[in-house]
Design an enzyme around this catalytic site. Structure first.
Site, short mmCIF file in Angstrom:
data_model
loop_
_atom_site.label_atom_id
_atom_site.label_comp_id
_atom_site.label_asym_id
_atom_site.label_seq_id
_atom_site.Cartn_x
_atom_site.Cartn_y
_atom_site.Cartn_z
NE ARG A 1 -3.98 2.13 2.01
CZ ARG A 1 -3.90 3.31 2.62
NH1 ARG A 1 -2.92 3.58 3.45
NH2 ARG A 1 -4.83 4.23 2.39
N GLY A 2 0.87 1.94 -1.10
CA GLY A 2 1.80 3.05 -1.30
C GLY A 2 1.83 4.07 -0.19
CG ASP B 1 -0.03 1.95 4.87
OD1 ASP B 1 -0.58 3.05 5.01
OD2 ASP B 1 -0.61 0.86 5.06
CB THR B 2 5.48 0.64 2.78
OG1 THR B 2 4.92 0.13 1.57
CG2 THR B 2 4.79 0.06 4.00
NE ARG B 3 4.36 4.63 -4.53
CZ ARG B 3 3.04 4.62 -4.49
NH1 ARG B 3 2.39 5.53 -3.80
NH2 ARG B 3 2.36 3.71 -5.14
N GLY C 1 -2.62 4.40 -19.99
CA GLY C 1 -3.79 3.92 -20.69
C GLY C 1 -4.15 2.47 -20.39
CD GLU D 1 -1.29 -5.24 -6.17
OE1 GLU D 1 -1.46 -4.17 -6.76
OE2 GLU D 1 -0.48 -5.38 -5.23
#
Length: 152
Positions: free
Chosen positions: A10-11, A13-15, A43, A77
């Site tokens: 989850r970006g 939280d941890t990106r 796209g 995912e």
């Protein structure tokens, strides 16, 4: 296989911290990693592109953070990854990032709240599928990073 590793996280939280360092360490080892910001083409339908990337990866690494289950796209995912794990024997390596593995397996703590919210907005079958996949990944051997000094 097209990718050695599919990285699920989850970006928000941890990106900007853990996942960026993990990505760089994997690349430094010469691995081709699917990382959504680098690999998705403009796209492309997001869920279809992610599903294809999961299908052509040898290993999926899932960074389970406190708010991972609040994201519908993360759960879609994860469900796809766990389907491939059970049917095609894809290797799945969970990283329990500042979360208790038993909270994942038992859908407790912040995860219970997230799933309760999904149940008010999504179909019963869809949420049930996500819960099953989530509980299954909680049973897998992985790394538990709890934020103690030994993790640094």
């Amino acid at each position: 296989m097209k990718y050695h590793v599919f990285l699920s996280f989850r970006g928000e939280d941890t990106r900007l911290n853990f996942t960026t360092h993990l990505l760089q360490a994997l690349k430094d080892e010469g691995l081709d990693v699917f990382f959504d910001e680098e690999k998705l083409e403009r796209g492309e339908q997001l869920s279809q592109a992610l599903s294809r990337a999961i299908a052509v990866s040898n290993i999926s690494i899932i960074v389970l953070s406190a708010d991972y289950a609040s994201s519908k796209s993360c759960l879609v995912e994860l469900s796809d990854i766990m389907d491939r794990y059970s049917v095609e024997q894809q290797i799945v390596l969970p990283i329990f990032y500042h979360v208790n593995p038993s909270d994942v397996e038992n859908i407790d703590g912040s995860f219970k709240k997230s799933f309760d919210e999904h149940e008010t907005r999504r179909s019963v079958d869809e949420v049930k599928q996500w819960k099953t996949a989530f509980a299954e990944v909680g049973k897998l051997q992985g790394w538990h990073i709890d934020g103690s000094i030994s993790d640094r």
